[in-house]
Scaffold this motif. Structure first.
Motif, PDB file in Angstrom:
ATOM      1  N   LEU A   1       2.213   1.920  -0.510  1.00  0.00           N
ATOM      2  CA  LEU A   1       1.325   2.056  -1.667  1.00  0.00           C
ATOM      3  C   LEU A   1       0.428   0.827  -1.801  1.00  0.00           C
ATOM      4  O   LEU A   1      -0.776   0.946  -2.072  1.00  0.00           O
ATOM      5  CB  LEU A   1       2.152   2.257  -2.931  1.00  0.00           C
ATOM      6  N   GLU A   2       0.985  -0.352  -1.586  1.00  0.00           N
ATOM      7  CA  GLU A   2       0.198  -1.580  -1.694  1.00  0.00           C
ATOM      8  C   GLU A   2      -0.875  -1.650  -0.607  1.00  0.00           C
ATOM      9  O   GLU A   2      -1.982  -2.152  -0.844  1.00  0.00           O
ATOM     10  CB  GLU A   2       1.127  -2.794  -1.616  1.00  0.00           C
ATOM     11  N   GLU A   3      -0.541  -1.166   0.588  1.00  0.00           N
ATOM     12  CA  GLU A   3      -1.549  -1.121   1.664  1.00  0.00           C
ATOM     13  C   GLU A   3      -2.728  -0.245   1.255  1.00  0.00           C
ATOM     14  O   GLU A   3      -3.884  -0.586   1.486  1.00  0.00           O
ATOM     15  CB  GLU A   3      -0.927  -0.579   2.959  1.00  0.00           C
ATOM     16  N   ILE A   4      -2.419   0.901   0.666  1.00  0.00           N
ATOM     17  CA  ILE A   4      -3.483   1.820   0.222  1.00  0.00           C
ATOM     18  C   ILE A   4      -4.300   1.177  -0.888  1.00  0.00           C
ATOM     19  O   ILE A   4      -5.535   1.215  -0.881  1.00  0.00           O
ATOM     20  CB  ILE A   4      -2.883   3.163  -0.250  1.00  0.00           C
ATOM     21  N   MET A   5      -3.597   0.553  -1.854  1.00  0.00           N
ATOM     22  CA  MET A   5      -4.289  -0.081  -2.975  1.00  0.00           C
ATOM     23  C   MET A   5      -5.241  -1.180  -2.489  1.00  0.00           C
ATOM     24  O   MET A   5      -6.313  -1.393  -3.063  1.00  0.00           O
ATOM     25  CB  MET A   5      -3.268  -0.684  -3.941  1.00  0.00           C
ATOM     26  N   SER A   6      -4.878  -1.854  -1.399  1.00  0.00           N
ATOM     27  CA  SER A   6      -5.671  -2.992  -0.926  1.00  0.00           C
ATOM     28  C   SER A   6      -7.044  -2.586  -0.397  1.00  0.00           C
ATOM     29  O   SER A   6      -7.942  -3.430  -0.292  1.00  0.00           O
ATOM     30  CB  SER A   6      -4.896  -3.754   0.159  1.00  0.00           C
TER      31      SER A   6
ATOM     32  N   PRO B   1       1.531  -1.133   9.674  1.00  0.00           N
ATOM     33  CA  PRO B   1       0.685  -0.554  10.741  1.00  0.00           C
ATOM     34  C   PRO B   1       0.569   0.961  10.651  1.00  0.00           C
ATOM     35  O   PRO B   1      -0.490   1.530  10.909  1.00  0.00           O
ATOM     36  CB  PRO B   1       1.413  -0.980  12.020  1.00  0.00           C
ATOM     37  N   LYS B   2       1.673   1.623  10.277  1.00  0.00           N
ATOM     38  CA  LYS B   2       1.675   3.084  10.186  1.00  0.00           C
ATOM     39  C   LYS B   2       0.706   3.552   9.098  1.00  0.00           C
ATOM     40  O   LYS B   2      -0.074   4.495   9.292  1.00  0.00           O
ATOM     41  CB  LYS B   2       3.098   3.571   9.880  1.00  0.00           C
ATOM     42  N   THR B   3       0.758   2.877   7.960  1.00  0.00           N
ATOM     43  CA  THR B   3      -0.138   3.227   6.849  1.00  0.00           C
ATOM     44  C   THR B   3      -1.586   2.898   7.193  1.00  0.00           C
ATOM     45  O   THR B   3      -2.499   3.684   6.908  1.00  0.00           O
ATOM     46  CB  THR B   3       0.280   2.481   5.567  1.00  0.00           C
ATOM     47  N   ARG B   4      -1.803   1.750   7.824  1.00  0.00           N
ATOM     48  CA  ARG B   4      -3.173   1.348   8.169  1.00  0.00           C
ATOM     49  C   ARG B   4      -3.820   2.319   9.157  1.00  0.00           C
ATOM     50  O   ARG B   4      -5.030   2.554   9.111  1.00  0.00           O
ATOM     51  CB  ARG B   4      -3.187  -0.087   8.709  1.00  0.00           C
ATOM     52  N   ARG B   5      -3.019   2.881  10.054  1.00  0.00           N
ATOM     53  CA  ARG B   5      -3.566   3.870  10.993  1.00  0.00           C
ATOM     54  C   ARG B   5      -4.097   5.092  10.255  1.00  0.00           C
ATOM     55  O   ARG B   5      -5.150   5.633  10.600  1.00  0.00           O
ATOM     56  CB  ARG B   5      -2.501   4.279  12.017  1.00  0.00           C
ATOM     57  N   LYS B   6      -3.368   5.543   9.253  1.00  0.00           N
ATOM     58  CA  LYS B   6      -3.809   6.702   8.467  1.00  0.00           C
ATOM     59  C   LYS B   6      -5.036   6.356   7.622  1.00  0.00           C
ATOM     60  O   LYS B   6      -5.945   7.178   7.460  1.00  0.00           O
ATOM     61  CB  LYS B   6      -2.668   7.197   7.559  1.00  0.00           C
ATOM     62  N   ILE B   7      -5.056   5.142   7.098  1.00  0.00           N
ATOM     63  CA  ILE B   7      -6.223   4.692   6.328  1.00  0.00           C
ATOM     64  C   ILE B   7      -7.453   4.680   7.226  1.00  0.00           C
ATOM     65  O   ILE B   7      -8.523   5.164   6.859  1.00  0.00           O
ATOM     66  CB  ILE B   7      -5.969   3.290   5.724  1.00  0.00           C
TER      67      ILE B   7
ATOM     68  N   THR C   1       6.440  10.464   4.743  1.00  0.00           N
ATOM     69  CA  THR C   1       6.882  10.309   6.135  1.00  0.00           C
ATOM     70  C   THR C   1       5.752   9.895   7.068  1.00  0.00           C
ATOM     71  O   THR C   1       6.000   9.325   8.134  1.00  0.00           O
ATOM     72  CB  THR C   1       7.486  11.626   6.653  1.00  0.00           C
ATOM     73  N   ASP C   2       4.485  10.163   6.673  1.00  0.00           N
ATOM     74  CA  ASP C   2       3.342   9.766   7.496  1.00  0.00           C
ATOM     75  C   ASP C   2       2.988   8.293   7.317  1.00  0.00           C
ATOM     76  O   ASP C   2       2.252   7.722   8.129  1.00  0.00           O
ATOM     77  CB  ASP C   2       2.105  10.606   7.131  1.00  0.00           C
ATOM     78  N   LEU C   3       3.510   7.689   6.245  1.00  0.00           N
ATOM     79  CA  LEU C   3       3.117   6.325   5.895  1.00  0.00           C
ATOM     80  C   LEU C   3       4.237   5.304   6.038  1.00  0.00           C
ATOM     81  O   LEU C   3       3.996   4.144   6.386  1.00  0.00           O
ATOM     82  CB  LEU C   3       2.616   6.292   4.439  1.00  0.00           C
ATOM     83  N   VAL C   4       5.457   5.722   5.752  1.00  0.00           N
ATOM     84  CA  VAL C   4       6.587   4.791   5.643  1.00  0.00           C
ATOM     85  C   VAL C   4       7.400   4.750   6.937  1.00  0.00           C
ATOM     86  O   VAL C   4       7.794   5.788   7.472  1.00  0.00           O
ATOM     87  CB  VAL C   4       7.496   5.176   4.450  1.00  0.00           C
TER      88      VAL C   4
END
Length: 490
Positions: free
Chosen positions: A337-342, A299-305, A287-290
């Motif tokens: 998941l792909e954003e994190i992998m990148s 953008p949501k995932t990149r903010r957490k990264i 829920t924090d990423l998707v």
């Protein structure tokens, strides 16, 4: 111009006031005292173009008496020993560059920064070596080495003082001086690292001992930490060390087995040895990423990264990013998941994927590069009833003033074995597998509720008021639901 007019001009020149820089250059102590008494602010005045102070000028000319006067001046203004000229050089730089040993020793005696770097990255030792190569005099080099100047310091071109000695030269004395001191400094540095390493390993073992069970995991972490510390020692001795990639990990096991706690411990450990720049652990779930709509997930995932940069990104229940069945168009877990992998090859953060072992297989198979990037797999076994009972005792021993259990204690009857026996009787294997260490805190709060319920309001027995009994724990165990989804969140 006649002879009389010439004599008059000479008298005018003779009585023309000198600048403080010219007085410092000439070593005129009387003139220096007089001009400073008249205008104390001149002690750090800068000359045109070079922006040098009187201390720079006196040091570069080896006017030791003038340097001493300026350093000891007790007027309203004090000399700035670290003032820099247009090239970023301090007075110590100029004394070293010009082989002015007497002035240099006075500056060192007043704790002038021996590792100060000019704009080109050179330290005073770099410049002293440069001077010694030209003059064959090693006095300034020896004086700096006596104050433990760093022989391994690098300038902006990556050159050490030793690198500034021509390879084909007869400067054997200079080379020997630097090489011998470099060897000594490397040994001293290695010895210091050994002492720090010993303390680090002691601290690590103390932290690991706080974790119940996880014997194999503790051994793996200990070996890993030891390897990193030995690499640090190798590097300090001038040995080549392979570049360590950030060890992205998978933590496999049931909830409550200590995965988050170990992640926090890892952050501390890796920060101590310089693998990470921060101890922070950013914990996220699906829920924090998707996002719910197209274009929201990235953008949501990149903010957490970005939030986790320098530390650890801990993805709990990571298998929820990859649906068990074929995803429809509205599921964006794979995009997250792909954003994190990148970013996993960037070296900016360490990623830990956590979850049950079996559903985590979906994550492993979802991306060809996952197994190449995630190189460490740790299995967290379910805790035994004895280990959970030990955790209950540990939790009671570690109470702080702001704890909900502050001031309470366990009755003698609440031994580790007795509590473990109750856990065996009152909980199923499925319940313990679903909760593990998650049983501890709710169980103790339930036991306190039982204590409060059975005590008479008129009770004034201090011992009775603060002592949790074995029946209190038994009552608390009876309240545990059969399914994790029905268990209250604390």
């Amino acid at each position: 111009m006649d002879r009389g007019e010439n004599r008059h001009q000479e008298r005018r020149n003779r009585h023309k006031p000198s600048t403080i820089h010219s007085l410092a250059q000439a070593g005129d102590l009387t003139g220096l005292r007089s001009i400073l008494l008249e205008n104390p602010a001149l002690i750090n005045a800068r000359n045109p173009i070079m922006a040098q102070t009187p201390l720079h000028v006196a040091a570069s000319g080896n006017q030791a008496n003038a340097v001493a006067l300026l350093l000891e001046w007790n007027g309203l203004e004090k000399v700035d020993i670290e003032a820099t000229n247009m090239y970023g050089e301090t007075a110590l730089h100029l004394a070293a560059k010009n082989g002015c040993t007497s002035a240099l020793k006075l500056l060192l005696g007043k704790n002038a920064s021996i590792e100060a770097k000019a704009h080109n990255g050179m330290t005073p030792l770099h410049l002293a070596v440069w001077s010694a190569v030209r003059t064959e005099a090693c006095d300034t080099v020896e004086a700096l080495l006596d104050h433990n100047a760093d022989v391994n310091a690098e300038d902006n071109e990556g050159m050490t003082p030793l690198s500034h000695i021509p390879k084909i030269s007869s400067h054997e004395k200079l080379q020997t001086l630097l090489k011998d001191r470099l060897e000594l400094q490397l040994r001293q540095k290695a010895q210091k690292i050994c002492q720090l390493s010993e303390q680090r390993m002691t601290d690590l073992e103390a932290e690991l001992n706080k974790l119940m069970g996880l014997k194999e995991l503790k051994l793996q972490l200990w070996k890993w930490a030891k390897g990193m510390i030995l690499d640090e020692k190798r590097k300090s001795l001038g040995l080549k060390v392979p570049r360590r990639r950030l060890p992205h990990m998978a933590f496999l096991g049931s909830p409550g087995t200590g995965k988050t706690m170990v992640a926090r411990l890892l952050a501390k450990l890796l920060c101590k040895v310089g693998v990470l720049s921060s101890e922070k652990v950013v914990e996220v779930q699906r829920t924090d990423l998707v996002g719910e709509f197209v274009g929201h997930t990235g953008p949501k995932t990149r903010r957490k990264i970005e939030e986790a940069v320098g530390g650890i990104l801990f993805i709990d229940e990571a298998y929820r990013l990859v649906p068990a069945q074929k995803a429809d168009d509205k599921d964006y877990g794979l995009e997250a998941l792909e954003e994190i992998m990148s970013v996993m090859d960037s070296g900016k953060l360490l990623c830990i994927f956590a979850g049950y072992a079996e559903p985590m297989q979906r994550v492993f198979k979802s991306n060809e590069g996952f197994c190449r990037r995630v190189t460490r797999y740790f299995y967290f076994q379910d805790f035994s009833t004895l280990e959970i009972a030990q955790m209950i005792h540990l939790k009671m021993e570690e109470q702080t003033d702001d704890s909900l259990l502050c001031g309470l204690k366990l009755d003698r009857s609440c031994s580790v074995e007795a509590i473990a026996g109750l856990l065996e009787q009152k909980t199923s294997k499925k319940q313990r597998s679903q909760l593990n260490g998650g049983l501890v805190w709710p169980l103790l709060l339930g036991a306190k509720d039982s204590l409060d319920f059975r005590l008479d309001l008129n009770c004034c027995d201090c011992e009775a008021l603060v002592t949790i009994s074995l029946p209190d724990i038994e009552v608390a165990l009876d309240t545990i639901p059969g399914e994790l989804s029905k268990f209250p969140s604390y």
